[in-house]
Design a protein around this motif. Structure first.
Motif, mmCIF file in Angstrom:
data_model
loop_
_atom_site.group_PDB
_atom_site.id
_atom_site.type_symbol
_atom_site.label_atom_id
_atom_site.label_comp_id
_atom_site.label_asym_id
_atom_site.label_seq_id
_atom_site.Cartn_x
_atom_site.Cartn_y
_atom_site.Cartn_z
ATOM 1 N N THR A 144 0.827 -1.212 0.000
ATOM 2 C CA THR A 144 0.000 0.000 0.000
ATOM 3 C C THR A 144 0.858 1.256 0.000
ATOM 4 N N ASP A 145 2.142 1.127 -0.317
ATOM 5 C CA ASP A 145 3.059 2.259 -0.205
ATOM 6 C C ASP A 145 3.346 2.941 -1.536
ATOM 7 N N PHE A 146 2.572 2.656 -2.566
ATOM 8 C CA PHE A 146 2.732 3.336 -3.851
ATOM 9 C C PHE A 146 1.433 3.219 -4.632
ATOM 10 N N GLN A 147 1.321 3.980 -5.718
ATOM 11 C CA GLN A 147 0.230 3.824 -6.702
ATOM 12 C C GLN A 147 -1.151 3.846 -6.046
ATOM 13 N N SER A 148 -1.441 4.923 -5.352
ATOM 14 C CA SER A 148 -2.744 5.146 -4.715
ATOM 15 C C SER A 148 -3.061 4.136 -3.627
ATOM 16 N N GLY A 149 -2.048 3.501 -3.047
ATOM 17 C CA GLY A 149 -2.286 2.545 -1.969
ATOM 18 C C GLY A 149 -2.798 3.215 -0.711
ATOM 19 N N ASP A 150 -3.581 2.465 0.066
ATOM 20 C CA ASP A 150 -4.189 3.000 1.287
ATOM 21 C C ASP A 150 -4.428 1.832 2.238
ATOM 22 N N SER A 151 -3.679 1.796 3.342
ATOM 23 C CA SER A 151 -3.763 0.657 4.256
ATOM 24 C C SER A 151 -5.147 0.504 4.869
ATOM 25 N N GLU A 152 -5.761 1.604 5.257
ATOM 26 C CA GLU A 152 -7.086 1.514 5.867
ATOM 27 C C GLU A 152 -8.110 0.997 4.865
ATOM 28 N N ALA A 153 -8.020 1.476 3.618
ATOM 29 C CA ALA A 153 -8.943 0.988 2.583
ATOM 30 C C ALA A 153 -8.737 -0.496 2.323
ATOM 31 N N LEU A 154 -7.476 -0.944 2.307
ATOM 32 C CA LEU A 154 -7.212 -2.360 2.067
ATOM 33 C C LEU A 154 -7.753 -3.210 3.209
ATOM 34 N N TYR A 155 -7.545 -2.772 4.442
ATOM 35 C CA TYR A 155 -8.070 -3.496 5.602
ATOM 36 C C TYR A 155 -9.583 -3.661 5.481
ATOM 37 N N ASN A 156 -10.254 -2.571 5.160
ATOM 38 C CA ASN A 156 -11.717 -2.626 5.050
ATOM 39 C C ASN A 156 -12.161 -3.511 3.886
ATOM 40 N N SER A 157 -11.434 -3.447 2.777
ATOM 41 C CA SER A 157 -11.784 -4.286 1.627
ATOM 42 C C SER A 157 -11.686 -5.763 1.973
ATOM 43 N N ILE A 158 -10.584 -6.147 2.617
ATOM 44 C CA ILE A 158 -10.393 -7.552 2.949
ATOM 45 C C ILE A 158 -11.401 -8.006 3.997
ATOM 46 N N GLN A 159 -11.581 -7.206 5.027
ATOM 47 C CA GLN A 159 -12.497 -7.595 6.101
ATOM 48 C C GLN A 159 -13.940 -7.648 5.612
ATOM 49 N N GLN A 160 -14.351 -6.673 4.838
ATOM 50 C CA GLN A 160 -15.764 -6.557 4.461
ATOM 51 C C GLN A 160 -16.130 -7.371 3.224
ATOM 52 N N LEU A 201 -7.500 -2.652 12.999
ATOM 53 C CA LEU A 201 -7.053 -1.731 11.953
ATOM 54 C C LEU A 201 -5.722 -1.094 12.332
ATOM 55 N N GLU A 202 -5.570 -0.678 13.563
ATOM 56 C CA GLU A 202 -4.335 -0.022 13.979
ATOM 57 C C GLU A 202 -3.156 -0.984 13.920
ATOM 58 N N GLU A 203 -3.363 -2.236 14.307
ATOM 59 C CA GLU A 203 -2.298 -3.231 14.186
ATOM 60 C C GLU A 203 -1.900 -3.419 12.729
ATOM 61 N N PHE A 204 -2.893 -3.498 11.860
ATOM 62 C CA PHE A 204 -2.633 -3.682 10.443
ATOM 63 C C PHE A 204 -1.858 -2.494 9.873
ATOM 64 N N LYS A 205 -2.279 -1.284 10.200
ATOM 65 C CA LYS A 205 -1.606 -0.097 9.683
ATOM 66 C C LYS A 205 -0.163 -0.032 10.157
ATOM 67 N N THR A 206 0.091 -0.440 11.384
ATOM 68 C CA THR A 206 1.457 -0.458 11.897
ATOM 69 C C THR A 206 2.314 -1.462 11.141
ATOM 70 N N ILE A 207 1.764 -2.658 10.897
ATOM 71 C CA ILE A 207 2.478 -3.677 10.129
ATOM 72 C C ILE A 207 2.814 -3.154 8.739
ATOM 73 N N MET A 208 1.833 -2.572 8.062
ATOM 74 C CA MET A 208 2.035 -2.101 6.696
ATOM 75 C C MET A 208 3.035 -0.951 6.634
ATOM 76 N N ALA A 209 3.068 -0.121 7.651
ATOM 77 C CA ALA A 209 3.979 1.029 7.677
ATOM 78 C C ALA A 209 5.420 0.614 7.917
ATOM 79 N N ASN A 210 5.640 -0.608 8.361
ATOM 80 C CA ASN A 210 6.986 -1.049 8.721
ATOM 81 C C ASN A 210 7.484 -2.220 7.872
ATOM 82 N N LEU A 211 6.912 -2.418 6.691
ATOM 83 C CA LEU A 211 7.342 -3.518 5.841
ATOM 84 C C LEU A 211 8.723 -3.275 5.233
#
Length: 250
Positions: A144-160, A201-211
Protein backbone atom coordinates in the motif's frame (compact mmCIF):
# COMPACT_ATOMS: atom_id res chain seq x y z
CA UNK A 1 -15.99 -25.43 -15.90
CA UNK A 2 -12.47 -26.06 -17.13
CA UNK A 3 -9.82 -24.42 -14.95
CA UNK A 4 -6.05 -23.99 -15.22
CA UNK A 5 -3.64 -22.08 -12.99
CA UNK A 6 -0.71 -20.63 -14.96
CA UNK A 7 2.53 -19.14 -13.61
CA UNK A 8 5.02 -16.49 -14.76
CA UNK A 9 8.23 -16.83 -12.74
CA UNK A 10 9.94 -13.45 -13.16
CA UNK A 11 7.15 -11.55 -11.37
CA UNK A 12 5.79 -14.63 -9.54
CA UNK A 13 2.41 -13.98 -11.14
CA UNK A 14 -0.48 -16.43 -11.35
CA UNK A 15 -2.87 -16.17 -14.29
CA UNK A 16 -6.09 -18.16 -14.35
CA UNK A 17 -7.74 -19.76 -17.36
CA UNK A 18 -11.44 -20.56 -17.08
CA UNK A 19 -13.61 -21.97 -19.84
CA UNK A 20 -17.29 -22.79 -20.17
CA UNK A 21 -17.57 -26.27 -21.75
CA UNK A 22 -21.06 -25.60 -23.11
CA UNK A 23 -20.29 -22.38 -25.00
CA UNK A 24 -16.53 -22.66 -25.41
CA UNK A 25 -16.12 -19.10 -24.13
CA UNK A 26 -12.81 -18.73 -22.32
CA UNK A 27 -11.18 -16.07 -20.14
CA UNK A 28 -7.71 -15.53 -18.67
CA UNK A 29 -7.55 -13.48 -15.47
CA UNK A 30 -4.39 -11.37 -15.02
CA UNK A 31 -2.45 -12.45 -18.13
CA UNK A 32 1.25 -11.52 -18.39
CA UNK A 33 2.94 -10.26 -21.56
CA UNK A 34 5.98 -12.48 -20.99
CA UNK A 35 3.90 -15.66 -21.25
CA UNK A 36 1.39 -14.69 -23.95
CA UNK A 37 2.71 -17.29 -26.40
CA UNK A 38 2.73 -19.93 -23.65
CA UNK A 39 -0.89 -19.11 -22.90
CA UNK A 40 -1.79 -19.46 -26.57
CA UNK A 41 -0.13 -22.90 -26.62
CA UNK A 42 -2.13 -23.95 -23.57
CA UNK A 43 -5.34 -22.79 -25.23
CA UNK A 44 -4.46 -24.66 -28.41
CA UNK A 45 -3.65 -27.85 -26.51
CA UNK A 46 -7.07 -27.69 -24.87
CA UNK A 47 -8.87 -26.90 -28.11
CA UNK A 48 -9.98 -23.50 -26.82
CA UNK A 49 -10.27 -20.02 -28.32
CA UNK A 50 -9.70 -17.09 -25.98
CA UNK A 51 -12.75 -14.85 -25.66
CA UNK A 52 -11.75 -12.39 -22.91
CA UNK A 53 -8.90 -11.25 -20.71
CA UNK A 54 -9.61 -9.68 -17.31
CA UNK A 55 -7.20 -7.71 -15.15
CA UNK A 56 -7.77 -7.16 -11.44
CA UNK A 57 -6.01 -3.77 -11.51
CA UNK A 58 -3.26 -1.76 -13.19
CA UNK A 59 -0.25 -3.85 -12.21
CA UNK A 60 3.10 -2.36 -11.19
CA UNK A 61 5.24 -5.50 -11.33
CA UNK A 62 4.60 -6.81 -14.85
CA UNK A 63 3.10 -5.80 -18.16
CA UNK A 64 -0.33 -7.23 -18.84
CA UNK A 65 -0.72 -9.71 -21.68
CA UNK A 66 -4.15 -8.32 -22.57
CA UNK A 67 -3.11 -6.32 -25.62
CA UNK A 68 -0.85 -9.04 -27.02
CA UNK A 69 -3.47 -11.77 -26.54
CA UNK A 70 -6.05 -9.60 -28.25
CA UNK A 71 -3.71 -9.35 -31.24
CA UNK A 72 -3.10 -13.11 -31.25
CA UNK A 73 -6.58 -14.41 -30.42
CA UNK A 74 -9.02 -11.57 -31.04
CA UNK A 75 -10.05 -11.58 -27.37
CA UNK A 76 -11.82 -8.63 -25.75
CA UNK A 77 -9.99 -6.71 -23.00
CA UNK A 78 -11.82 -6.32 -19.68
CA UNK A 79 -10.71 -3.99 -16.87
CA UNK A 80 -12.47 -2.44 -13.88
CA UNK A 81 -14.77 0.22 -15.31
CA UNK A 82 -13.50 2.81 -12.82
CA UNK A 83 -10.10 2.73 -14.54
CA UNK A 84 -11.75 4.27 -17.63
CA UNK A 85 -9.05 2.87 -19.91
CA UNK A 86 -9.48 3.78 -23.57
CA UNK A 87 -7.90 0.46 -24.55
CA UNK A 88 -10.44 -1.65 -22.64
CA UNK A 89 -13.34 -3.15 -24.58
CA UNK A 90 -15.47 -3.97 -21.51
CA UNK A 91 -15.67 -2.31 -18.10
CA UNK A 92 -16.46 -4.49 -15.09
CA UNK A 93 -18.08 -3.31 -11.88
CA UNK A 94 -19.40 -4.70 -8.63
CA UNK A 95 -23.07 -5.65 -8.70
CA UNK A 96 -23.01 -6.56 -12.39
CA UNK A 97 -21.99 -10.20 -12.93
CA UNK A 98 -19.95 -10.80 -16.07
CA UNK A 99 -20.91 -13.90 -18.03
CA UNK A 100 -18.39 -16.13 -19.75
CA UNK A 101 -20.76 -18.65 -21.25
CA UNK A 102 -22.48 -20.22 -18.24
CA UNK A 103 -19.85 -18.92 -15.80
CA UNK A 104 -20.92 -15.92 -13.75
CA UNK A 105 -17.98 -13.81 -12.62
CA UNK A 106 -18.83 -11.43 -9.78
CA UNK A 107 -16.54 -8.37 -9.55
CA UNK A 108 -15.75 -7.17 -6.01
CA UNK A 109 -14.49 -3.61 -5.61
CA UNK A 110 -11.56 -3.96 -3.20
CA UNK A 111 -9.47 -0.76 -3.11
CA UNK A 112 -6.38 -0.41 -0.98
CA UNK A 113 -3.53 -1.97 -2.95
CA UNK A 114 -4.65 0.42 -5.68
CA UNK A 115 -7.69 2.65 -5.55
CA UNK A 116 -9.46 0.76 -8.37
CA UNK A 117 -8.55 -2.84 -7.49
CA UNK A 118 -11.16 -5.58 -8.04
CA UNK A 119 -11.31 -9.23 -7.05
CA UNK A 120 -13.47 -11.75 -8.90
CA UNK A 121 -15.71 -14.37 -7.32
CA UNK A 122 -17.11 -17.48 -9.00
CA UNK A 123 -19.61 -19.91 -7.46
CA UNK A 124 -19.38 -23.54 -8.54
CA UNK A 125 -21.57 -26.48 -7.49
CA UNK A 126 -18.75 -27.63 -5.18
CA UNK A 127 -17.50 -24.37 -3.62
CA UNK A 128 -16.70 -20.77 -4.42
CA UNK A 129 -13.45 -19.52 -5.94
CA UNK A 130 -12.05 -16.07 -5.19
CA UNK A 131 -9.48 -14.56 -7.52
CA UNK A 132 -8.15 -12.05 -5.04
CA UNK A 133 -5.68 -10.17 -7.21
CA UNK A 134 -2.98 -8.38 -5.22
CA UNK A 135 -5.26 -7.40 -2.35
CA UNK A 136 -5.12 -10.69 -0.43
CA UNK A 137 -2.17 -13.04 -0.86
CA UNK A 138 -1.34 -16.33 0.85
CA UNK A 139 -0.16 -15.30 4.32
CA UNK A 140 0.17 -11.70 3.17
CA UNK A 141 -1.47 -8.75 1.45
CA UNK A 142 -0.60 -6.40 -1.38
CA UNK A 143 1.58 -3.36 -0.78
CA UNK A 144 0.00 0.00 0.00
CA UNK A 145 3.06 2.26 -0.20
CA UNK A 146 2.73 3.34 -3.85
CA UNK A 147 0.23 3.82 -6.70
CA UNK A 148 -2.74 5.15 -4.71
CA UNK A 149 -2.29 2.55 -1.97
CA UNK A 150 -4.19 3.00 1.29
CA UNK A 151 -3.76 0.66 4.26
CA UNK A 152 -7.09 1.51 5.87
CA UNK A 153 -8.94 0.99 2.58
CA UNK A 154 -7.21 -2.36 2.07
CA UNK A 155 -8.07 -3.50 5.60
CA UNK A 156 -11.72 -2.63 5.05
CA UNK A 157 -11.78 -4.29 1.63
CA UNK A 158 -10.39 -7.55 2.95
CA UNK A 159 -12.50 -7.59 6.10
CA UNK A 160 -15.76 -6.56 4.46
CA UNK A 161 -15.55 -8.12 1.01
CA UNK A 162 -13.24 -11.14 1.34
CA UNK A 163 -13.43 -12.27 4.97
CA UNK A 164 -17.23 -12.09 4.82
CA UNK A 165 -17.23 -14.95 2.29
CA UNK A 166 -17.81 -18.56 3.44
CA UNK A 167 -14.78 -20.07 5.14
CA UNK A 168 -14.41 -22.80 2.51
CA UNK A 169 -14.08 -20.28 -0.33
CA UNK A 170 -10.84 -21.01 -2.18
CA UNK A 171 -8.44 -18.09 -2.52
CA UNK A 172 -6.38 -17.83 -5.71
CA UNK A 173 -4.02 -14.83 -5.49
CA UNK A 174 -2.28 -13.00 -8.31
CA UNK A 175 1.14 -13.66 -6.74
CA UNK A 176 2.97 -16.03 -4.47
CA UNK A 177 6.70 -16.00 -3.79
CA UNK A 178 6.97 -19.33 -1.95
CA UNK A 179 5.53 -21.81 -4.47
CA UNK A 180 2.11 -21.92 -2.82
CA UNK A 181 -0.84 -22.18 -5.16
CA UNK A 182 -4.11 -21.80 -3.24
CA UNK A 183 -5.49 -20.94 0.18
CA UNK A 184 -8.93 -20.52 1.73
CA UNK A 185 -10.79 -17.76 3.50
CA UNK A 186 -10.69 -19.78 6.74
CA UNK A 187 -6.92 -20.14 6.56
CA UNK A 188 -6.28 -16.47 5.80
CA UNK A 189 -8.61 -15.31 8.56
CA UNK A 190 -6.76 -17.51 11.03
CA UNK A 191 -3.14 -17.38 9.88
CA UNK A 192 -2.44 -14.44 7.59
CA UNK A 193 0.54 -12.67 9.16
CA UNK A 194 -0.65 -9.21 8.15
CA UNK A 195 -4.40 -9.28 8.71
CA UNK A 196 -5.34 -12.67 10.17
CA UNK A 197 -6.01 -13.53 13.78
CA UNK A 198 -8.61 -10.76 14.17
CA UNK A 199 -5.98 -8.01 13.93
CA UNK A 200 -7.28 -4.52 14.51
CA UNK A 201 -7.05 -1.73 11.95
CA UNK A 202 -4.34 -0.02 13.98
CA UNK A 203 -2.30 -3.23 14.19
CA UNK A 204 -2.63 -3.68 10.44
CA UNK A 205 -1.61 -0.10 9.68
CA UNK A 206 1.46 -0.46 11.90
CA UNK A 207 2.48 -3.68 10.13
CA UNK A 208 2.03 -2.10 6.70
CA UNK A 209 3.98 1.03 7.68
CA UNK A 210 6.99 -1.05 8.72
CA UNK A 211 7.34 -3.52 5.84
CA UNK A 212 10.38 -1.65 4.43
CA UNK A 213 10.03 -3.19 0.97
CA UNK A 214 12.28 -2.27 -1.98
CA UNK A 215 11.15 0.01 -4.79
CA UNK A 216 9.29 -2.09 -7.40
CA UNK A 217 11.77 -2.77 -10.19
CA UNK A 218 9.26 -2.55 -13.06
CA UNK A 219 6.84 0.10 -11.79
CA UNK A 220 8.21 2.98 -13.87
CA UNK A 221 7.26 1.29 -17.13
CA UNK A 222 4.63 -1.22 -15.98
CA UNK A 223 2.10 1.32 -14.71
CA UNK A 224 2.06 3.53 -17.84
CA UNK A 225 2.21 0.43 -20.03
CA UNK A 226 -0.74 -1.15 -18.25
CA UNK A 227 -2.72 2.06 -18.52
CA UNK A 228 -2.59 1.07 -22.19
CA UNK A 229 -3.50 -2.58 -21.49
CA UNK A 230 0.05 -3.91 -21.81
CA UNK A 231 1.65 -1.55 -24.32
CA UNK A 232 5.46 -1.49 -24.03
CA UNK A 233 6.57 2.08 -23.26
CA UNK A 234 9.80 3.49 -24.64
CA UNK A 235 11.40 3.52 -21.19
CA UNK A 236 11.48 -0.27 -20.68
CA UNK A 237 15.07 -1.07 -19.61
CA UNK A 238 17.11 -3.36 -21.85
CA UNK A 239 17.03 -6.23 -19.33
CA UNK A 240 13.22 -6.30 -19.50
CA UNK A 241 12.77 -5.60 -23.21
CA UNK A 242 12.75 -9.24 -24.33
CA UNK A 243 8.95 -9.67 -24.34
CA UNK A 244 8.54 -6.22 -25.91
CA UNK A 245 11.09 -6.88 -28.62
CA UNK A 246 9.30 -10.09 -29.59
CA UNK A 247 6.03 -8.33 -30.23
CA UNK A 248 4.72 -5.47 -32.30
CA UNK A 249 2.59 -3.84 -29.63
CA UNK A 250 0.78 -1.71 -32.20
Amino acid sequence: MLFRQLYEPDSSTYSYLLSCPESGETVIIDPVLDTAERDMSVLQSLGLKLTYTIDTHIHADHLSGARRLKALAGSSICYPAVDELACADIGLQEGKPFKVGNIDIHPLFTPGHTDHHHGYLIHTPVQSMLFSGDALLIDGVGRTDFQSGDSEALYNSIQQKYFSLPDDTLVYPCHDYNQRRVSSIAQEKARNAHIGGAKSLEEFKTIMANLDLPYPRKIDFAVPGNEQCGQCPDNVPSEFRGPCARHDQG
